[in-house]
Motif scaffolding. Structure first.
Motif, PDB file in Angstrom:
ATOM      1  N   THR A  51       0.830  -1.200   0.000  1.00 58.49           N
ATOM      2  CA  THR A  51       0.000   0.000   0.000  1.00 58.49           C
ATOM      3  C   THR A  51       0.868   1.255   0.000  1.00 58.49           C
ATOM      4  OG1 THR A  51      -1.670  -1.221   1.240  1.00 58.49           O
ATOM      5  CG2 THR A  51      -1.923   1.152   1.152  1.00 58.49           C
ATOM      6  N   TRP A  52       1.967   1.201   0.724  1.00 62.52           N
ATOM      7  CA  TRP A  52       2.876   2.338   0.790  1.00 62.52           C
ATOM      8  C   TRP A  52       3.644   2.517  -0.527  1.00 62.52           C
ATOM      9  CZ3 TRP A  52       8.389   2.418   1.117  1.00 62.52           C
ATOM     10  CH2 TRP A  52       8.925   3.663   1.384  1.00 62.52           C
ATOM     11  N   ILE A  58      -5.263   2.601  -7.911  1.00 61.53           N
ATOM     12  CA  ILE A  58      -6.716   2.546  -7.741  1.00 61.53           C
ATOM     13  C   ILE A  58      -7.196   1.253  -8.380  1.00 61.53           C
ATOM     14  CG2 ILE A  58      -8.928   3.619  -8.301  1.00 61.53           C
ATOM     15  CD1 ILE A  58      -7.474   6.299  -8.387  1.00 61.53           C
ATOM     16  N   PHE A  59      -7.866   0.434  -7.571  1.00 60.07           N
ATOM     17  CA  PHE A  59      -8.396  -0.827  -8.075  1.00 60.07           C
ATOM     18  C   PHE A  59      -9.793  -0.613  -8.635  1.00 60.07           C
ATOM     19  CE2 PHE A  59      -5.628  -2.537  -4.595  1.00 60.07           C
ATOM     20  CZ  PHE A  59      -4.748  -3.217  -5.415  1.00 60.07           C
ATOM     21  N   ASN A  60     -10.079  -1.266  -9.713  1.00 54.96           N
ATOM     22  CA  ASN A  60     -11.431  -1.296 -10.252  1.00 54.96           C
ATOM     23  C   ASN A  60     -12.265  -2.214  -9.353  1.00 54.96           C
ATOM     24  OD1 ASN A  60     -13.741  -1.492 -11.740  1.00 54.96           O
ATOM     25  ND2 ASN A  60     -12.754  -2.266 -13.591  1.00 54.96           N
ATOM     26  N   SER A  61     -13.470  -1.788  -9.005  1.00 51.52           N
ATOM     27  CA  SER A  61     -14.281  -2.562  -8.059  1.00 51.52           C
ATOM     28  C   SER A  61     -14.631  -3.947  -8.615  1.00 51.52           C
ATOM     29  CB  SER A  61     -15.552  -1.811  -7.690  1.00 51.52           C
ATOM     30  OG  SER A  61     -16.358  -1.617  -8.835  1.00 51.52           O
ATOM     31  N   ASP A  62     -14.830  -4.046  -9.929  1.00 49.01           N
ATOM     32  CA  ASP A  62     -15.160  -5.356 -10.512  1.00 49.01           C
ATOM     33  C   ASP A  62     -13.992  -6.326 -10.397  1.00 49.01           C
ATOM     34  OD1 ASP A  62     -17.704  -4.540 -11.184  1.00 49.01           O
ATOM     35  OD2 ASP A  62     -17.116  -3.885 -13.205  1.00 49.01           O
ATOM     36  N   SER A  63     -12.767  -5.838 -10.625  1.00 48.07           N
ATOM     37  CA  SER A  63     -11.610  -6.730 -10.531  1.00 48.07           C
ATOM     38  C   SER A  63     -11.362  -7.156  -9.084  1.00 48.07           C
ATOM     39  CB  SER A  63     -10.368  -6.066 -11.125  1.00 48.07           C
ATOM     40  OG  SER A  63     -10.031  -4.901 -10.410  1.00 48.07           O
ATOM     41  N   VAL A  64     -11.594  -6.251  -8.138  1.00 44.33           N
ATOM     42  CA  VAL A  64     -11.422  -6.605  -6.725  1.00 44.33           C
ATOM     43  C   VAL A  64     -12.469  -7.637  -6.315  1.00 44.33           C
ATOM     44  CG1 VAL A  64     -11.572  -5.716  -4.361  1.00 44.33           C
ATOM     45  CG2 VAL A  64     -10.312  -4.457  -6.079  1.00 44.33           C
ATOM     46  N   VAL A 136     -11.780   1.116  -5.512  1.00 48.03           N
ATOM     47  CA  VAL A 136     -11.001   0.996  -4.283  1.00 48.03           C
ATOM     48  C   VAL A 136      -9.831   1.967  -4.384  1.00 48.03           C
ATOM     49  CG1 VAL A 136      -9.688  -0.573  -2.833  1.00 48.03           C
ATOM     50  CG2 VAL A 136     -11.686  -1.401  -4.051  1.00 48.03           C
ATOM     51  N   SER A 137      -9.973   3.123  -3.735  1.00 49.78           N
ATOM     52  CA  SER A 137      -8.936   4.137  -3.861  1.00 49.78           C
ATOM     53  C   SER A 137      -8.394   4.613  -2.528  1.00 49.78           C
ATOM     54  CB  SER A 137      -9.469   5.337  -4.641  1.00 49.78           C
ATOM     55  OG  SER A 137     -10.603   5.869  -3.991  1.00 49.78           O
ATOM     56  N   SER A 138      -9.124   4.405  -1.430  1.00 53.00           N
ATOM     57  CA  SER A 138      -8.629   4.886  -0.135  1.00 53.00           C
ATOM     58  C   SER A 138      -7.532   3.957   0.391  1.00 53.00           C
ATOM     59  CB  SER A 138      -9.773   4.977   0.874  1.00 53.00           C
ATOM     60  OG  SER A 138     -10.149   3.696   1.318  1.00 53.00           O
ATOM     61  N   PHE A 139      -6.731   4.511   1.284  1.00 57.93           N
ATOM     62  CA  PHE A 139      -5.619   3.753   1.847  1.00 57.93           C
ATOM     63  C   PHE A 139      -6.118   2.506   2.567  1.00 57.93           C
ATOM     64  CE2 PHE A 139      -2.792   2.702   5.354  1.00 57.93           C
ATOM     65  CZ  PHE A 139      -1.565   2.614   4.711  1.00 57.93           C
ATOM     66  N   LEU A 140      -7.149   2.647   3.373  1.00 60.76           N
ATOM     67  CA  LEU A 140      -7.655   1.522   4.160  1.00 60.76           C
ATOM     68  C   LEU A 140      -8.235   0.425   3.278  1.00 60.76           C
ATOM     69  CD1 LEU A 140      -8.111   0.375   6.967  1.00 60.76           C
ATOM     70  CD2 LEU A 140     -10.314   1.541   7.010  1.00 60.76           C
ATOM     71  N   GLN A 141      -8.934   0.803   2.230  1.00 60.23           N
ATOM     72  CA  GLN A 141      -9.496  -0.195   1.322  1.00 60.23           C
ATOM     73  C   GLN A 141      -8.391  -0.947   0.579  1.00 60.23           C
ATOM     74  OE1 GLN A 141     -12.119   2.226  -1.050  1.00 60.23           O
ATOM     75  NE2 GLN A 141     -13.926   1.414  -0.010  1.00 60.23           N
ATOM     76  N   ARG A 142      -7.393  -0.206   0.078  1.00 58.53           N
ATOM     77  CA  ARG A 142      -6.292  -0.871  -0.627  1.00 58.53           C
ATOM     78  C   ARG A 142      -5.510  -1.772   0.317  1.00 58.53           C
ATOM     79  NH1 ARG A 142      -2.527   2.738  -2.225  1.00 58.53           N
ATOM     80  NH2 ARG A 142      -3.505   4.416  -1.091  1.00 58.53           N
TER      81      ARG A 142
END
Length: 172
Positions: A51-52, A58-64, A136-142
């Motif tokens: 993450t660092w 930024i992850f695409n929500s479908d791929s995640v 998925v773009s926030s630090f916590l989500q990633r």
């Protein structure tokens, strides 16, 4: 020079093997909680580093959703196959050798910790899967996505000590 390095490595490997065998025989709960706890800590560490290292990722929500769904399905398949085959093997050895084999299996914490770790990972991934709504773009989500992926990878690696442990007990 290579022979010296090889013999030194071989001696250290034998010492480590003896220590692990001692711990597995005398303090199995301590050993296996340490192993699984170490894998959980490694997953957290690698998730933090990943993450660092890629802050703009930024992850695409479908791929995640796809990768988490595949991870959950593969972990559920591993649980069903490993537990089923292990129980069949224990039942077969118990009828062939003695009922004490079943007691050894029930008391040894490795299988139960493996099962618990997979359940924790599947639960975490499922909660994460249901909480993803957009990209998925926030630090916590990633961090959470990386943690679920690394935890899945490390739990697949834990199958190898489990397999070698039951091979050794079958040879005794």
């Amino acid at each position: 020079m290579r022979e010296k390095m090889f013999t030194a490595f071989s001696e250290k490997s034998d010492e480590l093997s003896e220590k692990l065998t001692y711990l597995d025989n005398r303090k199995p709960l301590y050993l296996w909680v340490s192993v699984y706890g170490g894998f959980f800590c490694l997953a957290l560490f690698f998730a933090g580093v990943s993450t660092w290292l890629w802050p703009g990722l930024i992850f695409n929500s479908d791929s995640v959703r796809y990768i988490l769904g595949a991870l959950i399905q593969s972990q559920a398949a591993v649980i069903s196959i490993v537990v089923t085959l292990t129980l069949v093997a224990v039942q077969w050895t118990a009828s062939t050798y003695s009922p004490r084999v079943v007691e050894v299996f029930k008391r040894h914490p490795n299988m139960w910790l493996l099962l618990f770790s997979y359940i924790v990972s599947i639960t975490f991934s499922t909660i994460l899967l249901t909480s993803i709504t957009g990209d998925v773009s926030s630090f916590l989500q990633r961090f959470s996505v990386f943690c679920a992926i690394y935890l899945g990878i490390f739990l697949f690696v834990t199958l190898f000590p489990l397999h070698s442990q039951y091979d050794e007990s079958a040879q005794r």
